[in-house]
Write a protein that holds these residues in place. Structure first.
Motif, PDB file in Angstrom:
ATOM      1  N   SER A   1       1.552   6.517   5.089  1.00 33.33           N
ATOM      2  CA  SER A   1       2.617   6.681   4.087  1.00 33.33           C
ATOM      3  C   SER A   1       2.452   7.995   3.338  1.00 33.33           C
ATOM      4  N   THR A   2       1.196   8.399   3.087  1.00 34.64           N
ATOM      5  CA  THR A   2       0.969   9.665   2.391  1.00 34.64           C
ATOM      6  C   THR A   2       1.415  10.840   3.264  1.00 34.64           C
TER       7      THR A   2
ATOM      8  N   SER B   1      -2.100   2.217   6.457  1.00 33.43           N
ATOM      9  CA  SER B   1      -0.835   2.323   5.706  1.00 33.43           C
ATOM     10  C   SER B   1      -0.910   3.429   4.658  1.00 33.43           C
TER      11      SER B   1
ATOM     12  N   VAL C   1      -2.239  -5.862  -3.743  1.00 37.49           N
ATOM     13  CA  VAL C   1      -2.981  -5.438  -2.535  1.00 37.49           C
ATOM     14  C   VAL C   1      -4.435  -5.896  -2.639  1.00 37.49           C
TER      15      VAL C   1
ATOM     16  N   PHE D   1       4.144   4.942 -14.111  1.00 38.32           N
ATOM     17  CA  PHE D   1       2.998   4.636 -13.240  1.00 38.32           C
ATOM     18  C   PHE D   1       2.634   3.158 -13.272  1.00 38.32           C
TER      19      PHE D   1
ATOM     20  N   PRO E   1       2.955   1.278  -9.523  1.00 35.66           N
ATOM     21  CA  PRO E   1       1.794   1.409  -8.629  1.00 35.66           C
ATOM     22  C   PRO E   1       0.594   0.565  -9.070  1.00 35.66           C
TER      23      PRO E   1
ATOM     24  N   THR F   1       0.834  -1.209   0.000  1.00 39.20           N
ATOM     25  CA  THR F   1       0.000   0.000   0.000  1.00 39.20           C
ATOM     26  C   THR F   1       0.868   1.259   0.000  1.00 39.20           C
ATOM     27  N   THR F   2       1.986   1.222   0.738  1.00 42.31           N
ATOM     28  CA  THR F   2       2.849   2.414   0.792  1.00 42.31           C
ATOM     29  C   THR F   2       3.526   2.673  -0.550  1.00 42.31           C
ATOM     30  N   LEU F   3       3.536   1.680  -1.433  1.00 42.92           N
ATOM     31  CA  LEU F   3       4.129   1.880  -2.756  1.00 42.92           C
ATOM     32  C   LEU F   3       3.088   2.386  -3.757  1.00 42.92           C
ATOM     33  N   VAL F   4       1.803   2.413  -3.324  1.00 42.75           N
ATOM     34  CA  VAL F   4       0.736   2.889  -4.206  1.00 42.75           C
ATOM     35  C   VAL F   4       0.255   4.271  -3.783  1.00 42.75           C
ATOM     36  N   ALA F   5      -0.135   4.407  -2.504  1.00 42.65           N
ATOM     37  CA  ALA F   5      -0.842   5.615  -2.051  1.00 42.65           C
ATOM     38  C   ALA F   5      -0.091   6.921  -2.339  1.00 42.65           C
ATOM     39  N   PRO F   6       1.191   7.050  -1.949  1.00 40.93           N
ATOM     40  CA  PRO F   6       1.838   8.349  -2.173  1.00 40.93           C
ATOM     41  C   PRO F   6       2.033   8.669  -3.659  1.00 40.93           C
ATOM     42  N   ALA F   7       2.065   7.639  -4.507  1.00 45.34           N
ATOM     43  CA  ALA F   7       2.204   7.884  -5.948  1.00 45.34           C
ATOM     44  C   ALA F   7       1.003   8.662  -6.481  1.00 45.34           C
ATOM     45  N   MET F   8      -0.136   8.549  -5.765  1.00 48.88           N
ATOM     46  CA  MET F   8      -1.340   9.273  -6.192  1.00 48.88           C
ATOM     47  C   MET F   8      -1.169  10.784  -6.017  1.00 48.88           C
ATOM     48  N   LEU F   9      -0.352  11.185  -5.049  1.00 44.13           N
ATOM     49  CA  LEU F   9      -0.171  12.609  -4.760  1.00 44.13           C
ATOM     50  C   LEU F   9       0.434  13.345  -5.950  1.00 44.13           C
TER      51      LEU F   9
ATOM     52  N   TYR G   1       5.149  10.890   3.395  1.00 40.61           N
ATOM     53  CA  TYR G   1       5.669  11.365   2.111  1.00 40.61           C
ATOM     54  C   TYR G   1       5.659  12.890   2.069  1.00 40.61           C
TER      55      TYR G   1
ATOM     56  N   PHE H   1       1.358  -3.081  -8.077  1.00 35.90           N
ATOM     57  CA  PHE H   1       1.312  -3.267  -6.620  1.00 35.90           C
ATOM     58  C   PHE H   1      -0.128  -3.199  -6.104  1.00 35.90           C
TER      59      PHE H   1
END
Lengths: 98, 236
Positions: B201-202, B197, B181, B171, B174, A49-57, B205, B177
């Motif tokens: 994580s956001t 998470s 998930v 992209f 993501p 999840t940490t490899l997906v969520a921040p990529a959205m930002l 970041y 991954f």
């Protein structure tokens, strides 16, 4: 050896230590506590999840729509189908919106 | 793309299946390997040093941070400590995969340990195949070869390649991954772990910066698993 060469070697050693460390820590214990077991069961979903969520930002509407399409496809189809559908959606949306 | 069940299991078949299952990730990592190679040359490393870095460190985030620290004049100790923490999610991977790796010989464990990445972990936990040594070795080695060869190309021709983002390839990781998930969605505590998470994580970041968000977000999700997972078990 130059500073750069030492630095590359040091970074390689530090990375290898994390890669091998997980096996070494628990191999000292015969049985694993249920709470540790529960924590480890959460690792895959948590890390990925940490490899997906921040990529959205850093992304825009094309990426957001593509990831939603991919996520919905995953409810019905396997991993490879989902990956191909998500990739196709991403390429199409970037063409349309870019 | 699924495994053929009509053939008897053999190390060679497992090896090839591993490489096959790694294919989407081998493609998705190409822009990052180009970046690792070209950034190293741009940071003043020689061609040989740039390729050696990808071959020895074999971790994109750690390599970029090392280059940044090297250019800012940081000492070797600072770099070791930073790289250790940046790649500390591997500790969790090793702990999680331990039951599968335990039957391997020490040399096999050392080899799979070297090949352990976010991508190899993702393929391992996708649950598509029994995790034999040959399977993990096939998946890990194919990924390693792609990483080193494409870094080599990046170091040689990096300045000729447009920004990976412009190619639209950045992209794909993501998306892949997310697929893994989603495949866990029937597991206990899936939603709370994923939500915590994602938020942690956001925030990390935003507040601390990449790549620290990986470890911060992972630890937050794992804590949720530890607290509520054990409670669930006690009630049964």
């Amino acid at each position: 050896m130059s500073v750069t060469q030492w630095t590359i070697l040091a970074a390689a050693l530090a990375t290898y230590l994390t890669r091998i460390g997980g096996y070494l820590i628990l191999s000292r214990f015969r049985s694993v506590h249920p709470r540790v077991e529960a924590a480890l069961n959460a690792v895959p979903a948590a890390v990925l999840t940490t490899l997906v969520a921040p990529a959205m930002l850093n992304a825009g509407p094309a990426e957001w729509i593509a990831i939603v399409v991919a996520g919905l496809t995953a409810l019905r189809a396997g991993l490879m189908t989902m990956f191909l559908v998500g990739t196709a959606a991403l390429i199409a949306l970037r063409q349309l919106m870019g | 793309m699924t495994t053929t069940t009509d053939l008897p299991a053999s190390p060679l078949k497992d090896f090839l299946t591993g490489a096959l299952h790694m294919t989407p990730l081998n493609l998705a990592v190409v822009p990052w390997a180009i970046l690792a190679g070209s950034m190293a040359v741009d940071s003043g490393l020689t061609f040989a040093q740039s390729v050696a870095m990808s071959a020895m460190v074999f971790a994109g985030a750690a390599q970029l941070v090392t280059l940044g620290l090297l250019n800012s004049g940081a000492g070797v100790i600072t770099i070791i400590v930073s790289v250790f923490f940046i790649t500390s999610q591997h500790l969790l991977y090793g702990l999680t995969l331990r039951p599968h790796v335990r039957p391997f010989s020490p040399l096999q464990r050392a080899g799979i340990g070297f090949l352990l990445t976010d991508e190899l972990f993702a393929v391992s936990v996708a649950g598509r195949q029994r995790l034999s040594f040959a399977y993990l070795f096939g998946a890990g080695l194919s990924f390693y070869l792609v990483w080193v060869l494409v870094s080599w190309l990046g170091a040689m021709f990096g300045s000729l390649v447009p920004n990976p983002q412009a190619l639209g390839l950045d992209f794909l990781l993501p998306i892949y991954f997310l697929g893994i998930v989603m495949s866990f969605r029937k597991r206990p505590l899936w939603l709370p772990v994923v939500l915590v998470s994602a938020v942690a994580s956001t925030l990390a970041y935003k507040l601390i910066g990449s790549p620290w968000h990986v470890t911060v977000g992972a630890v937050a999700g794992v804590v949720v698993g530890a607290i509520f997972g054990a409670a669930d078990e006690a009630r049964q």
